[in-house]
Scaffold this motif. Structure first.
Motif, PDB file in Angstrom:
ATOM      1  N   LYS A   1     -10.543   8.446  11.866  1.00 51.24           N
ATOM      2  CA  LYS A   1     -11.066   9.967  11.605  1.00 51.24           C
ATOM      3  C   LYS A   1     -12.347   9.862  10.947  1.00 51.24           C
ATOM      4  CE  LYS A   1      -8.712  13.529  10.667  1.00 51.24           C
ATOM      5  NZ  LYS A   1      -7.825  14.557  10.090  1.00 51.24           N
ATOM      6  N   ALA A   2     -12.632   9.075  10.193  1.00 53.95           N
ATOM      7  CA  ALA A   2     -13.727   8.974   9.008  1.00 53.95           C
ATOM      8  C   ALA A   2     -14.853   9.142   9.830  1.00 53.95           C
ATOM      9  CB  ALA A   2     -13.626   7.751   8.118  1.00 53.95           C
ATOM     10  N   PRO A   3     -15.272   8.416  10.774  1.00 48.61           N
ATOM     11  CA  PRO A   3     -16.771   8.591  11.424  1.00 48.61           C
ATOM     12  C   PRO A   3     -16.972   9.966  11.948  1.00 48.61           C
ATOM     13  CG  PRO A   3     -15.730   6.658  12.091  1.00 48.61           C
ATOM     14  CD  PRO A   3     -14.481   7.462  11.344  1.00 48.61           C
ATOM     15  N   THR A   4     -16.070  10.788  12.196  1.00 49.35           N
ATOM     16  CA  THR A   4     -16.063  11.991  12.622  1.00 49.35           C
ATOM     17  C   THR A   4     -16.296  13.107  12.025  1.00 49.35           C
ATOM     18  OG1 THR A   4     -13.748  12.838  12.812  1.00 49.35           O
ATOM     19  CG2 THR A   4     -14.424  11.241  14.651  1.00 49.35           C
ATOM     20  N   ALA A   5     -16.351  12.807  10.559  1.00 47.87           N
ATOM     21  CA  ALA A   5     -16.619  13.822   9.614  1.00 47.87           C
ATOM     22  C   ALA A   5     -17.952  13.935   9.248  1.00 47.87           C
ATOM     23  CB  ALA A   5     -15.834  13.475   8.287  1.00 47.87           C
ATOM     24  N   THR A   6     -18.567  15.192   8.983  1.00 45.37           N
ATOM     25  CA  THR A   6     -20.172  15.420   8.781  1.00 45.37           C
ATOM     26  C   THR A   6     -20.278  15.209   7.517  1.00 45.37           C
ATOM     27  OG1 THR A   6     -19.651  17.133  10.585  1.00 45.37           O
ATOM     28  CG2 THR A   6     -21.962  16.817   9.150  1.00 45.37           C
ATOM     29  N   ALA A   7     -20.480  13.991   6.952  1.00 42.09           N
ATOM     30  CA  ALA A   7     -20.540  13.421   5.737  1.00 42.09           C
ATOM     31  C   ALA A   7     -21.748  12.265   5.496  1.00 42.09           C
ATOM     32  CB  ALA A   7     -19.257  12.772   5.229  1.00 42.09           C
ATOM     33  N   ASP A   8     -22.685  12.564   4.424  1.00 42.92           N
ATOM     34  CA  ASP A   8     -23.705  11.720   4.352  1.00 42.92           C
ATOM     35  C   ASP A   8     -23.265  10.192   4.164  1.00 42.92           C
ATOM     36  OD1 ASP A   8     -25.487  13.655   4.517  1.00 42.92           O
ATOM     37  OD2 ASP A   8     -25.909  13.831   2.391  1.00 42.92           O
ATOM     38  N   MET A   9     -22.295  10.165   3.590  1.00 42.63           N
ATOM     39  CA  MET A   9     -21.676   8.841   3.107  1.00 42.63           C
ATOM     40  C   MET A   9     -20.309   8.668   3.426  1.00 42.63           C
ATOM     41  SD  MET A   9     -21.531   7.128  -0.499  1.00 42.63           S
ATOM     42  CE  MET A   9     -20.305   5.707  -1.114  1.00 42.63           C
ATOM     43  N   SER A  10     -19.813   7.474   3.715  1.00 49.86           N
ATOM     44  CA  SER A  10     -18.253   7.251   3.854  1.00 49.86           C
ATOM     45  C   SER A  10     -17.987   5.959   3.120  1.00 49.86           C
ATOM     46  CB  SER A  10     -17.802   6.773   5.350  1.00 49.86           C
ATOM     47  OG  SER A  10     -17.354   7.908   5.877  1.00 49.86           O
ATOM     48  N   PHE A  11     -16.977   6.200   2.120  1.00 50.76           N
ATOM     49  CA  PHE A  11     -16.489   5.155   1.439  1.00 50.76           C
ATOM     50  C   PHE A  11     -14.992   4.474   1.770  1.00 50.76           C
ATOM     51  CE2 PHE A  11     -15.775   7.897  -1.954  1.00 50.76           C
ATOM     52  CZ  PHE A  11     -14.459   7.346  -2.652  1.00 50.76           C
ATOM     53  N   LEU A  12     -14.632   3.331   2.138  1.00 49.15           N
ATOM     54  CA  LEU A  12     -13.501   3.006   2.467  1.00 49.15           C
ATOM     55  C   LEU A  12     -12.866   2.576   1.420  1.00 49.15           C
ATOM     56  CD1 LEU A  12     -14.312   1.570   6.116  1.00 49.15           C
ATOM     57  CD2 LEU A  12     -14.295   3.818   5.312  1.00 49.15           C
ATOM     58  N   ASP A  13     -11.687   2.863   0.800  1.00 44.61           N
ATOM     59  CA  ASP A  13     -11.282   2.602  -0.414  1.00 44.61           C
ATOM     60  C   ASP A  13     -10.143   1.553  -0.344  1.00 44.61           C
ATOM     61  OD1 ASP A  13     -10.968   3.013  -3.024  1.00 44.61           O
ATOM     62  OD2 ASP A  13      -9.341   4.337  -3.009  1.00 44.61           O
ATOM     63  N   LEU A  14     -10.275   0.574  -1.262  1.00 40.53           N
ATOM     64  CA  LEU A  14      -9.320  -0.300  -1.530  1.00 40.53           C
ATOM     65  C   LEU A  14      -8.593  -0.331  -2.882  1.00 40.53           C
ATOM     66  CD1 LEU A  14     -11.222  -3.718  -0.068  1.00 40.53           C
ATOM     67  CD2 LEU A  14      -9.462  -2.456   1.192  1.00 40.53           C
ATOM     68  N   GLU A  15      -9.172   0.824  -3.525  1.00 44.19           N
ATOM     69  CA  GLU A  15      -8.539   1.013  -5.094  1.00 44.19           C
ATOM     70  C   GLU A  15      -7.627   1.976  -4.902  1.00 44.19           C
ATOM     71  OE1 GLU A  15     -10.157   3.038  -8.128  1.00 44.19           O
ATOM     72  OE2 GLU A  15      -9.698   1.488  -9.590  1.00 44.19           O
ATOM     73  N   ASP A  16      -7.739   3.196  -5.659  1.00 46.40           N
ATOM     74  CA  ASP A  16      -6.572   3.973  -6.172  1.00 46.40           C
ATOM     75  C   ASP A  16      -5.993   4.585  -5.252  1.00 46.40           C
ATOM     76  OD1 ASP A  16      -6.672   3.082  -8.762  1.00 46.40           O
ATOM     77  OD2 ASP A  16      -7.634   4.879  -9.667  1.00 46.40           O
ATOM     78  N   SER A  17      -6.491   4.804  -3.880  1.00 43.37           N
ATOM     79  CA  SER A  17      -6.015   5.406  -2.796  1.00 43.37           C
ATOM     80  C   SER A  17      -4.785   4.460  -2.097  1.00 43.37           C
ATOM     81  CB  SER A  17      -6.744   6.261  -2.066  1.00 43.37           C
ATOM     82  OG  SER A  17      -7.475   5.646  -1.444  1.00 43.37           O
ATOM     83  N   VAL A  18      -4.909   3.312  -2.372  1.00 36.99           N
ATOM     84  CA  VAL A  18      -4.271   2.371  -1.694  1.00 36.99           C
ATOM     85  C   VAL A  18      -3.050   1.659  -2.605  1.00 36.99           C
ATOM     86  CG1 VAL A  18      -4.235  -0.122  -0.311  1.00 36.99           C
ATOM     87  CG2 VAL A  18      -6.040   1.745  -0.068  1.00 36.99           C
ATOM     88  N   ALA A  19      -1.781   1.670  -2.062  1.00 33.55           N
ATOM     89  CA  ALA A  19      -0.711   1.177  -2.942  1.00 33.55           C
ATOM     90  C   ALA A  19      -0.759  -0.375  -3.163  1.00 33.55           C
ATOM     91  CB  ALA A  19       0.661   1.593  -2.105  1.00 33.55           C
ATOM     92  N   PRO A  20      -0.497  -0.850  -4.434  1.00 29.85           N
ATOM     93  CA  PRO A  20      -0.459  -2.295  -4.830  1.00 29.85           C
ATOM     94  C   PRO A  20      -0.064  -3.151  -3.671  1.00 29.85           C
ATOM     95  CG  PRO A  20       0.251  -0.998  -6.765  1.00 29.85           C
ATOM     96  CD  PRO A  20       0.292  -0.143  -5.542  1.00 29.85           C
ATOM     97  N   ASN A  21       1.301  -2.981  -2.924  1.00 25.70           N
ATOM     98  CA  ASN A  21       1.543  -3.691  -2.056  1.00 25.70           C
ATOM     99  C   ASN A  21       0.806  -3.817  -0.469  1.00 25.70           C
ATOM    100  OD1 ASN A  21       2.639  -1.175  -1.456  1.00 25.70           O
ATOM    101  ND2 ASN A  21       4.856  -2.005  -1.332  1.00 25.70           N
ATOM    102  N   GLU A  22      -0.132  -2.792  -0.588  1.00 21.17           N
ATOM    103  CA  GLU A  22      -0.927  -2.699   0.668  1.00 21.17           C
ATOM    104  C   GLU A  22      -2.148  -3.041   0.463  1.00 21.17           C
ATOM    105  OE1 GLU A  22       0.001  -1.266   3.705  1.00 21.17           O
ATOM    106  OE2 GLU A  22       1.992  -1.105   2.902  1.00 21.17           O
TER     107      GLU A  22
END
Ligand code: GLV
Ligand code: MG
Length: 312
Positions: A26-47
């Motif tokens: 869904k991320a590219p469909t948002a009207t945002a100037d920048m997208s960042f794909l997160d590997l840090e705090d929104s991702v659980a350690p085992n993921e």
């Protein structure tokens, strides 16, 4: 270095958890100037490890138009940092503009990342210096060192304030990040915002405000975003596409301000070039070279946001 994205607008910087195929799609469909794909705090350690391939796949297969595209990796004090860089930068291809480093505490962390990126770029066949860096200031130590951090690498494109981790670091008695952090008899935010802004601007960086966690309250978001906008910040994180729409408005000059800036530039050019005077009245305001600099910054910002001057 990182020429494509350095001066692109970042009014809204949309965060997407890298472990969720659904949110990534869904991320590219948002009207945002920048997208960042997160590997840090929104991702659980085992993921964390599995999320790397999902993020690479999203970068390579989705249509990201010309927005700034970034991946937030994990901090150096975790086991994941080098693996994030090698797997993601090594395989994402040239569409990835930047990586974001969270919880940066010293210039050495940025220098180490710059060196690692150079090796990974060479092995991946990317031009050296292709990948820019965004550095998050999220701890008391990071804030104390922000001036050296902002000068640590030519790859740096932005300095970013992270209010959630920062509040934890300094012991603020809050459980969320909403408009109330700016209330009360005295808050540390004027110091924090001013310090980050000066360090960023002294090094030619964009300066970005972090997340607002009460995600359904768009009026409170607008109020809070206006505070950093009025300091001179370039944009703020969005956690939802609706937040991004609000931020695109807040961090753009109004049409009235944009048109007035052009009119000031016209009046100043006429005064200096035709009449040979350096200071002139513009309505009831005195304008001079400094006013032209201010006007130029709004004109540049407006153009960066896709605005056009109202025809006379
Ligand atoms: C963002 O990462 C924050 O901690 O606010
Ligand atoms: Mg954080």
């Amino acid at each position: 270095m990182s020429e494509r994205s350095r001066s692109l607008p970042r009014r809204s910087c949309l965060s997407t958890p890298g472990s969720s195929d659904r949110f990534l799609a869904k991320a590219p469909t948002a009207t945002a100037d920048m997208s960042f794909l997160d590997l840090e705090d929104s991702v659980a350690p085992n993921e964390k490890v599995a999320a790397r391939a999902k993020v690479v796949n999203a970068i390579r297969t989705l249509e990201w138009d010309d927005r700034v595209l970034c991946v937030r990796i994990n901090a150096w004090d975790t086991p994941w940092t080098y693996g994030d860089v090698i797997e993601v930068v090594g395989n994402a291809g040239s569409r990835l503009d930047e990586i974001m480093m969270p919880k940066v505490q010293s210039a050495a962390e940025v220098i180490a990342m710059d060196l690692l990126l150079t090796q990974v770029e060479k092995n991946a066949g990317l031009p050296v210096g292709h990948i820019g860096i965004e550095a998050q200031i999220e701890t008391a130590r990071g804030l104390i060192n922000v001036e050296e951090i902002c000068a640590a690498s030519p790859r740096l494109e932005t300095i970013v304030f992270g209010p959630a981790d920062f509040s934890a670091s300094i012991g603020m008695p809050v459980t969320t990040i909403d408009e109330t952090i700016h209330h009360g008899p005295s808050t540390p935010f004027s110091y924090i915002f001013a310090k980050i802004l000066m360090a960023g601007r002294a090094n030619g960086l964009q300066v970005i405000d972090g997340p607002f966690l009460k995600v359904r309250d768009l009026d409170a978001l607008r109020f809070t975003a206006n505070i950093s906008y009025n300091y001179g910040f370039d944009g703020k994180w969005a956690l939802t596409p609706d937040q991004a729409l609000v931020l695109n408005e807040v961090y753009s000059p109004s049409q009235e301000l944009f048109d007035k800036s052009y009119a000031i530039l016209d009046a100043y050019e006429f005064a200096t070039e035709q009449k040979g005077t350096g200071a002139v009245m513009f309505g009831d305001e005195m304008i001079d070279e400094a006013s032209a600099k201010i006007a130029n910054s709004f004109v540049a910002r407006g153009h960066r946001s896709g605005m056009a001057r109202t025809p006379k």
